[in-house]
Design a protein around this motif. Structure first.
Motif, short mmCIF file in Angstrom:
data_model
loop_
_atom_site.label_atom_id
_atom_site.label_comp_id
_atom_site.label_asym_id
_atom_site.label_seq_id
_atom_site.Cartn_x
_atom_site.Cartn_y
_atom_site.Cartn_z
N LYS A 250 0.84 -1.20 0.00
CA LYS A 250 0.00 0.00 0.00
C LYS A 250 0.87 1.25 0.00
N LYS A 251 1.90 1.16 0.85
CA LYS A 251 2.77 2.33 0.97
C LYS A 251 3.46 2.64 -0.36
N SER B 254 1.05 3.92 -2.93
CA SER B 254 0.64 5.32 -2.76
C SER B 254 1.71 6.25 -3.30
N SER C 52 -0.29 16.87 -1.97
CA SER C 52 -0.69 16.32 -0.68
C SER C 52 -0.17 14.90 -0.55
N LEU C 53 0.71 14.73 0.43
CA LEU C 53 1.28 13.42 0.69
C LEU C 53 0.59 12.84 1.91
N PRO C 54 0.57 11.51 2.03
CA PRO C 54 -0.04 10.91 3.22
C PRO C 54 0.70 11.34 4.48
N GLU C 55 0.04 11.18 5.59
CA GLU C 55 0.61 11.59 6.87
C GLU C 55 1.94 10.87 7.11
N GLN C 56 2.86 11.60 7.70
CA GLN C 56 4.19 11.02 7.89
C GLN C 56 4.18 9.92 8.94
N LYS C 57 4.85 8.82 8.61
CA LYS C 57 4.98 7.73 9.58
C LYS C 57 6.46 7.41 9.71
N LEU D 89 8.38 8.40 -0.28
CA LEU D 89 7.59 9.46 0.34
C LEU D 89 8.48 10.42 1.11
N GLU E 167 7.76 4.83 6.88
CA GLU E 167 7.19 5.05 5.54
C GLU E 167 8.22 4.77 4.44
#
Lengths: 295, 427
Positions: free
Chosen positions: A24-25, A28, A56-61, A68, A64
């Protein structure tokens, strides 16, 4: 997933789950970079010269995908004025499997004709069977700090930008090919105006599609530029300026290619350049390439 | 014979014109060049003609600057050769540009760091100096010819005088002739560094490319200048022996003197070549020695052995040694060297490209336009032969209509400029 399942997670399922999460990561990141050009093309008309378009990038983890992370770093760099950026690339040769996805995606991105290649992958076999290994060495333009190709240009058509990228102004280039000769890495090609479907019933339309190098439209039409010009890798400048990674970085299946701003000390590229196993090609020539290899 | 010569020239140059128009309309596609072998036969002929030009010009300075009276009757011929050879070089390098119609940008968008940009500037100065020198040497003859001729010839000669009038008063005329020779000498002095710049610079164009170890190094521009002198002396020997004033009492002496200069320059050239080959082959650094190995024993080794060594060096020296007093054979020696230098030029340019820039780069991508093998395409051959024919036609026309061997005016005044004394100007 339902609540019930969550409580009954077997070890095997956990693996599956993390794999899924991993995919998924990746997807994305890849999706963002694949879809965005289409979205941006319409935007481009409105804000053609505007740097640092917000993506717009997904929230930082914490865990990740590195793609990203690098995209976040690009956004950070684009917020700075152009002269404070210093783009560089790191290629981890231990991760490179020689798939040539970078070579091909670059050709697709920049609509490169036959004989023009920005990022070939060199292959070397070391040793004899059974003690044998094979190494792969992708070679984009190294965007040298002291490029030997730019001073030789009689018309100042090729030059080093403030952010470190060596570019060619196709409209100025007279096609003398002095720069092609002067590059010690063979990183420059000449566009002879060939087509892959030459000598077939018709030149296919996909070959006639315009490319968008340097953020403008170049139609393939007779002898018009970029035909009969020198051409080279530009780190996908047109993509960077929209907050995207160079195409070869995105398509690298082993995440072997890194890209970023060296002036940003927090960036992954700065981290990697500080490793003990870093090297550059033909250091003895004093060209100071901005493409580093991890060996 | 004459008719055959002219008709062959006209046919070949018309083919040349058509071929060049074709080249311009189709683009660089017609060449066999690739992204890896980026310069080929056209560039070799470009430096060949530039060399012929600079060599002929430097040769003329032996007369007009250093005052070697003996050769004076070949002076104008050498300058006219210099002019047309330069135009030939320009034609070849222009044809070699991917976008030929943007050539003027080298002057408007000049890059002071580029050797090629400096070269272009040098060519502009050089053509001016050569043109002015020819004009001053011939303006008296132009005026006299304009008086003698009628019709279109008269108007052309009148135009060539650029408004110059020969005075009626003999004393005034003599003073004017001396003044002219002073000007010619001055132009020659200005011309020497420019001509050295023109061809040494053309050598530097290659010598500064650190990416090509075969070219890179300080000896390369020197080799260029010396081989330019060889080709200049060879061309003058050939032209004067076959088309010069055979009835003139000094004819044989002049041909012999020209041939002697040819031997001298070939000697220096051999010395440099030996140094280049022996040192690099002994050291054996692969980037350099592998190129030399290819030149000596590769698939194009005949260019070296037959062209460079036999036609360029051995045959001329043998002919000059054995047939000292036969102008025909001395002229043949000149012709042999003129052709041999073509091989030298080919070997200066193309072998540099046979080694890939990085190990494995040659196999990293497969395409004819990414090939390390180069043999000129049919298009390159036709345009090359045609362009040479165009240059020879122009030269032959100039030879026919310009007073190249008219010695009635300024000949005999060489060296007079330095003392300024009228009494030195013997007739």
């Amino acid at each position: 997933m339902s609540e019930k399942n969550e409580t009954l997670v077997t070890p095997q399922e956990e693996v599956k789950d993390s794999r899924l999460g991993f995919l998924k990561k990746i997807s994305s990141g890849v999706f963002a970079s694949l879809l965005l050009p289409a979205v941006l093309k319409t935007k481009q008309i409105q804000a053609a010269e505007q740097d640092g378009v917000e993506i717009s990038l997904p929230e930082q983890k914490d865990d990740e995908d590195v793609i990203l992370r690098m995209m976040r770093e690009i956004q950070r760099a684009l917020a700075k004025p152009v002269e404070e950026r210093h783009w560089a690339m790191v290629i981890d040769l231990r991760k490179c499997v020689g798939c040539r996805a970078c070579t091909v995606s670059c050709i697709a991105e920049n609509k490169l004709p036959p004989g023009v290649v920005y990022r070939p992958v060199m292959e070397e076999e070391i040793g004899t069977y059974p003690n044998v290994t094979r190494t792969y060495l992708p070679r984009p333009c190294l965007h040298c700090s002291k490029p030997p190709c730019t001073p030789v240009c009689p018309v100042r058509a090729t030059y080093k930008r403030k952010d470190g990228i060596v570019v060619i102004d196709y409209e100025k280039c007279i096609g003398c090919r002095y720069c092609v000769t002067a590059c010690p890495y063979g990183a420059r090609s000449f566009d002879f105006g060939e087509f892959y479907t030459n000598n077939t019933p018709q030149i296919e339309s996909y070959e006639m599609q315009a490319d968008f190098e340097y953020g403008r439209e170049w139609k393939r039409d007779g002898k018009k530029s970029p035909v009969n010009n020198a051409r080279k890798c530009h780190f996908c400048l047109h993509r960077i300026e929209k907050g995207l990674l160079p195409q070869c970085v995105v398509t690298c299946i082993g995440r072997a290619t890194y890209f970023g701003d060296v002036n940003d000390k927090e960036s992954i590229i700065s981290e990697l350049i500080g490793r003990p196993n870093v090297m550059r090609l033909k250091e003895e020539l004093g060209t100071e390439p901005n493409c580093y290899y991890l060996v | 014979m004459k008719k055959l010569f002219w008709s062959a020239l006209i046919v070949l140059s018309s083919i040349g014109v058509i071929a060049i128009i074709w080249r311009l309309s189709v683009g660089m596609k017609i060449t066999a060049l690739s992204s890896t072998v980026s310069w080929g036969m056209w560039v070799a002929f470009y430096i060949y003609f530039i060399g012929l030009s600079a060599g002929s010009f430097l040769f003329s300075t032996l007369i007009y600057v250093f005052g070697i009276h003996k050769l004076e009757k070949a002076g104008k011929m050498a300058l006219i050769s210099a002019l047309f050879a330069l135009l030939g070089g320009m034609l070849f390098v222009w044809m070699d540009l991917g976008h030929p119609w943007r050539f003027w940008r080298i002057l408007t968008n000049w890059n002071y760091r580029s050797v090629l940009a400096w070269e272009t500037l040098f060519y502009v100065f050089y053509i001016t100096v050569v043109g002015l020198e020819i004009y001053h040497l011939m303006k008296f003859d132009f005026y006299n010819l304009a008086q003698k001729c009628s019709g279109w010839k008269k108007s052309i000669y009148n135009f060539l005088t650029l408004g110059f009038r020969v005075p009626d008063d003999p004393q005034q005329l003599e003073a004017m002739q001396h003044k002219t020779m002073k000007t010619v000498k001055l132009l020659g002095i200005i011309g020497i560094p420019i001509a050295i710049g023109v061809h040494g610079g053309t050598g530097a164009l290659f010598a500064v490319v650190a990416a090509k170890p075969y070219w890179f190094g300080p000896i390369f521009p020197i080799i260029f200048i010396v081989s330019a002198l060889v080709s200049g002396a060879a061309l003058s020997t050939f032209l004067y022996a076959f088309f010069g004033e055979k009835d003139d009492k000094d004819y044989l002496d002049i041909v012999k003197a020209l041939a002697n200069y040819l031997v001298l320059f070939i000697g220096i050239d051999v010395l440099l070549m030996f140094s280049e080959f022996s040192v690099n082959l002994y050291a054996g650094l692969p980037d350099h020695s592998r190129v030399l190995h290819q030149i000596l024993f590769g698939s194009y080794s005949y260019i070296f052995w037959v062209g460079q060594l036999f036609l360029g060096i051995i045959l001329p020296i043998i002919l000059i040694a054995l047939k000292k007093n036969d102008p025909k054979w001395l002229g043949a020696a000149g012709l042999s060297a003129v052709i041999g230098i073509i091989a030298v030029r080919l070997n200066l340019v193309i072998p540099a490209y046979i080694l890939p820039a990085l190990k494995g780069l040659d196999k990293a991508y497969q395409d004819p336009r990414w090939s390390y093998f180069y043999f000129p395409s049919i298009g390159e051959w036709i345009t090359t032969v045609g362009a040479i024919a165009i240059i020879i036609t122009g030269f032959a026309v100039a030879w026919r209509f310009l007073p190249i061997f008219d010695h009635s005016n300024v000949t005999g005044l060489v060296g007079a400029g330095s003392t300024g004394g009228v009494e030195h100007g013997k007739r």
